[in-house]
Design an enzyme around this catalytic site. Structure first.
Site, PDB file in Angstrom:
ATOM      1  N   PHE B 113      56.711  59.113  67.080  1.00  0.00           N
ATOM      2  CA  PHE B 113      55.963  59.146  65.781  1.00  0.00           C
ATOM      3  C   PHE B 113      54.728  58.274  66.150  1.00  0.00           C
ATOM      4  CE2 PHE B 113      57.695  60.550  61.518  1.00  0.00           C
ATOM      5  CZ  PHE B 113      57.937  61.638  61.904  1.00  0.00           C
ATOM      6  N   GLN B 233      49.037  55.912  50.639  1.00  0.00           N
ATOM      7  CA  GLN B 233      49.089  56.727  51.971  1.00  0.00           C
ATOM      8  C   GLN B 233      48.469  58.037  51.937  1.00  0.00           C
ATOM      9  OE1 GLN B 233      52.414  57.298  54.722  1.00  0.00           O
ATOM     10  NE2 GLN B 233      50.877  56.230  56.018  1.00  0.00           N
ATOM     11  N   HIS B 235      48.627  61.630  53.708  1.00  0.00           N
ATOM     12  CA  HIS B 235      49.109  62.142  55.007  1.00  0.00           C
ATOM     13  C   HIS B 235      48.342  63.100  55.584  1.00  0.00           C
ATOM     14  CE1 HIS B 235      52.054  63.903  57.611  1.00  0.00           C
ATOM     15  NE2 HIS B 235      53.074  63.228  57.274  1.00  0.00           N
ATOM     16  N   LEU B 245      54.208  68.970  52.455  1.00  0.00           N
ATOM     17  CA  LEU B 245      54.067  68.314  53.702  1.00  0.00           C
ATOM     18  C   LEU B 245      54.394  69.095  54.950  1.00  0.00           C
ATOM     19  CD1 LEU B 245      53.801  65.257  54.878  1.00  0.00           C
ATOM     20  CD2 LEU B 245      56.241  65.167  54.281  1.00  0.00           C
ATOM     21  N   GLU B 248      54.889  64.941  60.251  1.00  0.00           N
ATOM     22  CA  GLU B 248      54.437  64.192  61.613  1.00  0.00           C
ATOM     23  C   GLU B 248      55.006  64.400  62.641  1.00  0.00           C
ATOM     24  OE1 GLU B 248      52.915  60.419  60.822  1.00  0.00           O
ATOM     25  OE2 GLU B 248      53.626  59.456  62.662  1.00  0.00           O
ATOM     26  N   ARG B 281      48.388  57.161  60.267  1.00  0.00           N
ATOM     27  CA  ARG B 281      48.167  58.189  59.211  1.00  0.00           C
ATOM     28  C   ARG B 281      46.488  58.124  58.661  1.00  0.00           C
ATOM     29  NH1 ARG B 281      54.082  59.180  56.653  1.00  0.00           N
ATOM     30  NH2 ARG B 281      54.817  60.383  58.379  1.00  0.00           N
ATOM     31  N   HIS B 346      50.594  60.664  49.707  1.00  0.00           N
ATOM     32  CA  HIS B 346      51.869  61.086  50.091  1.00  0.00           C
ATOM     33  C   HIS B 346      52.713  59.939  49.778  1.00  0.00           C
ATOM     34  CE1 HIS B 346      54.980  62.254  52.915  1.00  0.00           C
ATOM     35  NE2 HIS B 346      54.812  61.266  53.522  1.00  0.00           N
ATOM     36  N   ARG B 381      51.849  52.573  55.840  1.00  0.00           N
ATOM     37  CA  ARG B 381      53.134  52.745  56.416  1.00  0.00           C
ATOM     38  C   ARG B 381      53.217  53.520  57.694  1.00  0.00           C
ATOM     39  NH1 ARG B 381      56.875  56.667  55.750  1.00  0.00           N
ATOM     40  NH2 ARG B 381      55.792  58.005  54.353  1.00  0.00           N
TER      41      ARG B 381
END
Lengths: 296, 609
Positions: B113, B233, B235, B245, B248, B281, B346, B381
């Site tokens: 990730f 955040q 995304h 969404l 990721e 991100r 997000h 994050r």
């Protein structure tokens, strides 16, 4: 409210043997995909045609009822005209109607992406999730009603208590006595076994299946497709072990359990997550037979 | 009136975990939630749960990645708790039957990730949150924990004391959506807020419609400071038309981003020469918008995310859910064409200030999950760190509220430690929405015993409901959309001073309008008009605190980009922004960040990917 029951005649039949059921299920899903692809092409062609035209509107006919409010105590349909935008869903159109024309229009909704399961409704005579139903796929006027076979609380909101009770009746939680040694050791599960239960774990508790089921309509105690699918999710999970599987089969094999299912496939047809519910019910019937449980 | 030892508000990931933990610690627990638990937005999480499970990995590495990802605005004691405890929590979920994706040997799979130095993200396809939510709700059913579902919590019942640190929370006031009944819920031991995100402050968000930040706003008005609210955040991969969404996980599995020229811009335009699409991100979001702003976007709006080269088998095995989302909501077939994506709101890194045990400055009031700021995410994050946050801090808050001794916290809350007042003057008047009588935290009539406090809070809430139902006035929907629009226009991925000021002015106007808000549906049954009206006030309060923070923080850190200040300024800004509600108006102040962990100090370094 409407008490229409969608008839699923083409797929009904006697209890089937596994390979047939599986291949039929495959075929049906393939057919669904083919239809969806065709629909999409049609939609795009239409879109292109309409792009030149002026603003178009969508006509919604929405069921209204509120036991408390004079003038709404008798069920009726209200008509809303909503400017169409590309990609508009039934939920978008309802939200637009509510925010623009009548803020008392009431329906459940939250995630808008087909995972919270709160906006199952009866759209043009079928159980659908409003958020993933494209307006452009529907005949107009679009008729939006609460889910059949459930008590209407207000407008499109139905009482979900019975559905939740049936879900909880199957002991819907993982049970096992054996854990690996060591605190940080997970149980082992084969990829194949996870594949086997994967579809069953996708249920979002929207109750579209329960609403579409003729048997559930006539037998209030019937566990129903969603609850039986929940039992399947655990009974087929190899981590639970044989002894507990036996106990699970006893739950679903009770009088108002799997044997009530007449394989009409309406649950499978309406499931927004494409869970092969009817197949899961049939598979549990077979497991019950293999385990020498009694027939009802 | 209802009475329990511990009242959990909200029934998503953090709430469910908190309830289970409190029950295991011996408390009589109830959950009060405006949605039935399985409808919670945790169910929409896709990617995965970070946990250092393998021998080649360690919680220390996870903590390092998290501190770096946070742009050194995470507090080390909270970050270390997260990373140390997430392995056992993930294994516990597995023991509860969660259907994780598996390796050939039957062990839980892990994948790479963004921003992680080891592939430590455990997952269940691209529906990890759904599986986690259902697995934990199953445990709640198993334990027979009381759930009051479709109850909207309107307010906290907090004692009247001048200093928030002297206040005690005795319960909450709930509104039964089904019947219209207003009732007090007395909590003998504690109230845990687990109300999730606040994405509805913006109009392009991955968040659910229910994510209006109710818990954050309630705690704020009761006197709990809001921490680091400016860090939102965005995304990088959401569907342009809906904000749905796209995990990721797509980039984790090897998905590639292209601009309209067909260039793999993350590399070709030098945004992240090492990590490319898997940079964190904030980096990827800015890269995409820069491409669009420089004319290399598609339809001047979005870029393409391509996963075709991964092959049908791998996509179906690990990302099947993504195919459905792209098809249902954008009409794109991920197997044969690239998917359109653009950044969308997000996650809120900031929220209710808590320490690493989930305690707030008000005695008996806890917060966990996205509504809380412990702070583990700092300025940004990392993907896969939200779900472990829910379970680790949900568990900690639950245990503490149930009375377990967890030792002294290292993070101080409120103005008990080192803090400094802000020197920022806002040009417009802020605060005071109206629609509420004298409140505990606003210097109203004094009530200090539990029953008195609760009764006063219930009276206040009932009066508010009656007033909103009886009068006529403005519809909440126009006010809400005004807030969402100005926030999206000016407090988005890119921020500059004139725009932020304009938003503060727009919010002032929206507040004035809100003073005339009224509910047109007179019904006591399922009155969503009323619920949305109350939520709109929450959105207003949060939007304002957020914008104040964004205006005050004159540096570029993590997700907070400022046109006028293009560098991270550690000398002046290695500190948290706090906004407190005092006598009806917000006040801004700062406290230092804690970079000292158990065995090491996390020295700020340049963040390059």
């Amino acid at each position: 409210m409407s008490t229409q029951i969608p008839q699923q005649t083409d797929e009904s039949g006697e209890t089937e043997t596994e390979p047939e059921a599986a291949s039929k299920g495959e075929e049906r899903r393939a057919e669904k995909r083919r239809r969806a692809a065709q629909e999409r092409e049609r939609r795009q062609a239409e879109e292109a045609e309409k792009a030149a035209a002026d603003e178009e509107t969508v006509e919604l006919k929405v069921f209204r009822y509120d036991p408390e409010i004079e003038g709404k105590q008798e069920p009726r349909f209200d008509t809303f005209h909503v400017p169409f935008t590309k990609g508009m869903t039934v939920l978008d159109a309802l939200m637009y109607s509510r925010d623009t024309y009548d803020s008392s229009l009431t329906f459940r909704h939250s995630c808008r992406q087909a995972v919270c399961g709160s906006d199952a409704m009866f759209v043009n005579g079928g159980q659908k999730l409003a958020c993933k139903t494209q307006i452009s796929d529907l005949e107009q006027p679009v008729r939006v009603e609460p889910l059949p076979h459930a008590d209407v609380r207000k407008d499109l909101v139905v009482d979900m208590e019975h559905f939740y009770e049936q879900m909880e009746a199957v002991e819907p939680y993982f049970q096992t006595n054996e854990y690996p040694d060591g605190e940080l050791e997970e149980q082992r599960q084969t990829r194949e076994n996870r594949e086997k239960v994967k579809m069953s774990t996708r249920c979002i508790w929207c109750s579209a299946c329960m609403s579409s089921c003729n048997i559930a309509a006539g037998d209030n105690e019937y566990l129903g497709p969603a609850a039986i699918n929940k039992a399947y999710r655990f009974a087929m999970d190899e981590r639970e072990g044989e002894e507990i599987k036996q106990k699970r089969l006893e739950i679903i094999e009770q009088e108002h359990g799997v044997w009530r299912c007449q394989t009409q496939f309406s649950c499978t047809e309406v499931c927004p997550k494409d869970i092969p519910l009817t197949e899961h019910i049939q598979e549990l019937k077979r497991e019950a037979v293999k385990n020498n449980l009694k027939f009802w | 009136m209802y009475e329990h030892d511990v009242i959990v508000v909200g029934a998503g990931g953090a709430g469910l975990r908190a309830a289970i933990a409190a029950q295991e610690a011996g408390a009589d627990v109830a959950m009060v939630s405006k949605l039935h638990p399985v409808r919670s937005h945790t169910g929409a999480a896709e990617g995965g749960i970070n946990a250092a499970l393998r021998d080649a990995d360690s919680w220390e590495d996870h903590a390092y990645d998290t501190m770096k990802g946070s742009d050194y605005l995470g507090d080390a004691p909270a970050v270390e708790a997260l990373c140390k405890e997430s392995p056992e929590e993930v294994i516990r979920l597995e023991h509860w039957g969660m259907p994780f994706s598996r390796e050939d040997d039957g062990r839980v799979s892990q994948r790479p990730f963004g921003g992680l130095s080891f592939p430590r993200t455990t997952y269940a396809g691209a529906e990890t949150g759904h599986q986690m939510l259902h697995t934990m709700y199953e445990q709640v059913v198993k334990r027979g924990i009381t759930v009051y579902d479709e109850w909207h919590v309107m307010d906290l019942a907090v004692t009247d004391e001048d200093d928030p640190a002297d206040r005690t929370c005795h319960g909450v006031v709930g509104y039964d959506i089904q019947t219209g009944e207003v009732s007090g819920f007395r909590a003998n031991n504690g109230v845990i807020l687990a109300t999730g995100g606040m994405g509805q402050v913006f109009d392009h968000t991955t968040n659910a419609v229910a994510n209006t930040g109710d818990g954050v706003a309630m705690a704020y008005r009761a006197g709990v400071p809001m921490e680091d609210m400016e860090f939102i955040q965005f995304h990088p991969t959401t569907l342009p038309s809906t904000g749905v969404l796209i995990s990721e996980g797509v980039r984790g599995e090897g998905g590639i981003l292209y601009n309209s020229e067909g260039e793999r811009f993350m590399f070709e335009h030098g945004y992240a020469n090492n990590d490319g699409e898997l940079a964190s991100r904030d980096v990827v979001s800015r890269a995409e918008l820069t491409e669009v702003n420089e004319g290399r976007g598609i339809e001047d709006e979005y870029v393409h995310l391509d996963m075709r080269h991964l092959g049908e088998e791998r996509i179906l095995d690990r990302l099947e859910n993504i195919l459905h989302l792209a098809e249902d909501f954008e009409g794109a077939d991920g197997l044969t064409e690239p998917m359109p994506v653009k950044p969308g709101q997000h996650y809120a890194m900031g929220g209710i200030e808590t320490n690493e045990h989930g305690e707030t400055v008000i005695d008996g009031l806890y917060a966990a999950g996205e509504c809380a700021c412990a702070s583990v995410h700092g300025a940004n994050r990392l993907g896969g760190n939200a779900l472990p946050e829910l379970i680790v801090f949900g568990k900690r808050a639950g245990r503490h509220a149930a009375g377990e001794d967890m030792g002294e916290a290292e993070i101080e809350t409120g103005r008990s430690g080192e803090w400094e007042p802000a020197d920022y003057e806002f040009e417009v008047e802020v605060g005071e929405t109206g629609g509420r009588g004298p409140a505990a935290a606003d210097g109203g009539a004094v009530a200090t015993d539990a029953d008195g406090v609760l009764a006063a809070a219930v009276d206040r809430a009932s009066e508010r409901v009656e007033t909103l139902l009886a009068r006529s006035g403005r519809n909440h929907a126009e006010i809400r959309s005004k807030v969402q629009k100005t926030m999206t226009d000016n407090v988005n991925v890119f921020r500059e001073e004139p725009g932020l000021k304009e938003t503060l002015f727009d919010l002032r106007e929206a507040r004035e309008e809100y003073k005339d808000v009224a509910v047109s549906d007179p019904s006591r049954t399922f009155n969503t008009d009323l619920i949305h009206t109350m939520e709109t006030r929450n959105i207003l309060d949060i939007a304002e605190a957020l914008t104040m923070g964004a205006l005050a923080r004159r540096e570029f850190r993590g997700a907070h980009w400022r046109k006028e200040n293009q560098i991270r300024d550690d000398e002046n800004w290695l500190k948290h922004t706090l906004v407190s509600w005092n006598d009806g108006e917000p006040e801004l102040w700062y406290k230092p960040v804690i970079l000292e962990g158990e065995n090491k100090v996390y020295e700020p370094k340049n963040r390059s990917y």
